[in-house]
Design an enzyme around this catalytic site. Structure first.
Site, PDB file in Angstrom:
ATOM      1  CE  LYS A  91       7.298   3.486  -2.392  1.00 43.19           C
ATOM      2  NZ  LYS A  91       7.208   1.911  -1.853  1.00 43.19           N
ATOM      3  CG  PHE A 118       5.675  -8.021  -3.538  1.00 36.46           C
ATOM      4  CD1 PHE A 118       6.554  -6.785  -4.114  1.00 36.46           C
ATOM      5  CD2 PHE A 118       6.676  -8.805  -3.075  1.00 36.46           C
ATOM      6  CE1 PHE A 118       7.762  -6.733  -4.097  1.00 36.46           C
ATOM      7  CE2 PHE A 118       7.748  -8.663  -2.806  1.00 36.46           C
ATOM      8  CZ  PHE A 118       8.481  -7.492  -3.261  1.00 36.46           C
ATOM      9  NE  ARG A 172      16.894   1.487   2.448  1.00 33.73           N
ATOM     10  CZ  ARG A 172      16.277   0.373   2.018  1.00 33.73           C
ATOM     11  NH1 ARG A 172      15.509   0.968   0.746  1.00 33.73           N
ATOM     12  NH2 ARG A 172      16.056  -0.630   2.111  1.00 33.73           N
ATOM     13  CB  THR A 174      10.426  -3.127   3.416  1.00 36.28           C
ATOM     14  OG1 THR A 174      11.724  -2.903   3.133  1.00 36.28           O
ATOM     15  CG2 THR A 174       9.419  -3.093   2.223  1.00 36.28           C
ATOM     16  NE  ARG A 205       9.498   2.375   3.634  1.00 35.92           N
ATOM     17  CZ  ARG A 205      10.265   1.850   2.741  1.00 35.92           C
ATOM     18  NH1 ARG A 205      11.224   1.058   3.528  1.00 35.92           N
ATOM     19  NH2 ARG A 205      10.368   1.799   1.699  1.00 35.92           N
ATOM     20  CG  HIS A 263      11.956   4.156  -3.661  1.00 36.62           C
ATOM     21  ND1 HIS A 263      12.183   3.049  -3.637  1.00 36.62           N
ATOM     22  CD2 HIS A 263      13.047   5.081  -4.139  1.00 36.62           C
ATOM     23  CE1 HIS A 263      13.617   2.826  -4.176  1.00 36.62           C
ATOM     24  NE2 HIS A 263      13.952   4.136  -4.641  1.00 36.62           N
TER      25      HIS A 263
HETATM   26  N1  UDP Z   1       7.062  -4.664  -1.410  1.00 34.73           N
HETATM   27  C1  UDP Z   1       5.724  -5.248  -1.362  1.00 34.73           C
HETATM   28  N2  UDP Z   1       5.671  -6.396  -0.590  1.00 34.73           N
HETATM   29  C2  UDP Z   1       6.806  -7.153  -0.193  1.00 34.73           C
HETATM   30  C3  UDP Z   1       8.166  -6.378  -0.244  1.00 34.73           C
HETATM   31  C4  UDP Z   1       8.120  -5.229  -0.885  1.00 34.73           C
HETATM   32  O1  UDP Z   1       4.788  -4.933  -1.479  1.00 34.73           O
HETATM   33  O2  UDP Z   1       6.932  -8.115   0.098  1.00 34.73           O
HETATM   34  C5  UDP Z   1       6.999  -3.287  -2.032  1.00 34.73           C
HETATM   35  C6  UDP Z   1       6.985  -2.079  -1.170  1.00 34.73           C
HETATM   36  O3  UDP Z   1       6.153  -1.039  -1.608  1.00 34.73           O
HETATM   37  C7  UDP Z   1       8.518  -1.790  -1.010  1.00 34.73           C
HETATM   38  C8  UDP Z   1       8.808  -1.961  -2.555  1.00 34.73           C
HETATM   39  O4  UDP Z   1       8.083  -2.932  -2.987  1.00 34.73           O
HETATM   40  O5  UDP Z   1       8.946  -0.452  -0.647  1.00 34.73           O
HETATM   41  C9  UDP Z   1      10.384  -2.205  -2.949  1.00 34.73           C
HETATM   42  O6  UDP Z   1      10.851  -3.403  -2.065  1.00 34.73           O
HETATM   43  P1  UDP Z   1      12.416  -3.319  -1.456  1.00 34.73           P
HETATM   44  O7  UDP Z   1      12.632  -4.920  -0.820  1.00 34.73           O
HETATM   45  O8  UDP Z   1      13.231  -2.900  -2.275  1.00 34.73           O
HETATM   46  O9  UDP Z   1      12.196  -2.614  -0.015  1.00 34.73           O
HETATM   47  P2  UDP Z   1      12.531  -1.042   0.263  1.00 34.73           P
HETATM   48  O10 UDP Z   1      13.795  -0.600  -0.349  1.00 34.73           O
HETATM   49  O11 UDP Z   1      11.436  -0.079  -0.437  1.00 34.73           O
HETATM   50  O12 UDP Z   1      12.486  -0.843   1.804  1.00 34.73           O
HETATM   51 MG    MG Z   2      14.704  -1.214  -2.261  1.00 33.88          MG
END
Ligand code: UDP
Ligand code: MG
Length: 170
Positions: free
Chosen positions: A11, A59, A94, A100, A111, A128
């Site tokens: 990212k 968000f 992952r 996340t 992360r 991501h």
């Molecule tokens: N995200 C955010 N706030 C939240 C949850 C997610 O800004 O409370 C953003 C974050 O960049 C995350 C993306 O949205 O990576 C996609 O969310 P997802 O729940 O799919 O998480 P990921 O699969 O990336 O762990």
């Molecule tokens: Mg996701």
């Protein structure tokens, strides 16, 4: 065990901080095979399509700005998109990526090590990674054309409008 592919996006915050190389190194140590990679200036359309399952989240609009690089300065307005292939690659990546929210991610995960939550509450989590096989296929087809990958991983149409191969839709 099954042979899978996954989409990784390094990212804009990771590119701004100069940690893309560290991220690629960590993934290389997991013996994953890189089958496609490119820097992408992310359009509004691509960003919204990629994150469409989150469009009702509070968000969402900030997330679109984030993935488009609108929070990290004009010179960092891109992502590095990579397709990896390997046994159980989706879960492996992952795991290496971590939770996340960087504050909840293991400190040795990508992360946990390189992400942050800004004082405004914006999650900057550097990477991501596709969440499951269906999402991985959808995302890889969204970000890459068949001819951009080292070998065919999903069925392709033999002819397309511009003479280049395209994904065969299900
Ligand atoms: N995200 C955010 N706030 C939240 C949850 C997610 O800004 O409370 C953003 C974050 O960049 C995350 C993306 O949205 O990576 C996609 O969310 P997802 O729940 O799919 O998480 P990921 O699969 O990336 O762990
Ligand atoms: Mg996701």
């Amino acid at each position: 065990m099954s042979l899978q592919q996954t989409l990784v996006l390094i990212k804009p915050d990771a590119l701004q901080r100069g940690v893309a190389g560290h991220i690629i190194n960590r993934l290389a140590h997991a013996h994953l095979r890189m089958v496609g990679a490119k820097v992408v200036k992310v359009s509004e359309k691509l960003a919204r399509e990629h994150y469409k399952s989150l469009s009702d989240k509070p968000f969402f609009e900030e997330l679109i700005k984030y993935i488009r690089g609108r929070l990290h300065g004009e010179e960092h307005s891109g992502v590095l998109a990579i397709v990896y292939q390997g046994e159980d690659v989706i879960a492996k990546v992952r795991e290496i990526a971590g939770a996340t929210n960087p504050e909840q991610a293991h400190p040795k995960s990508l992360r946990g090590a390189y992400g942050r939550v800004t004082t405004k509450g914006q999650i900057e989590n550097v990477i991501h990674a596709s969440s499951d096989p269906q999402e991985a296929e959808r995302e890889i087809k969204l970000w890459f054309s068949p001819y951009e990958l080292t070998h065919v991983i999903f069925p392709v149409k033999s002819v397309s409008r511009n003479g280049k191969k395209d994904w065969r839709l299900k």
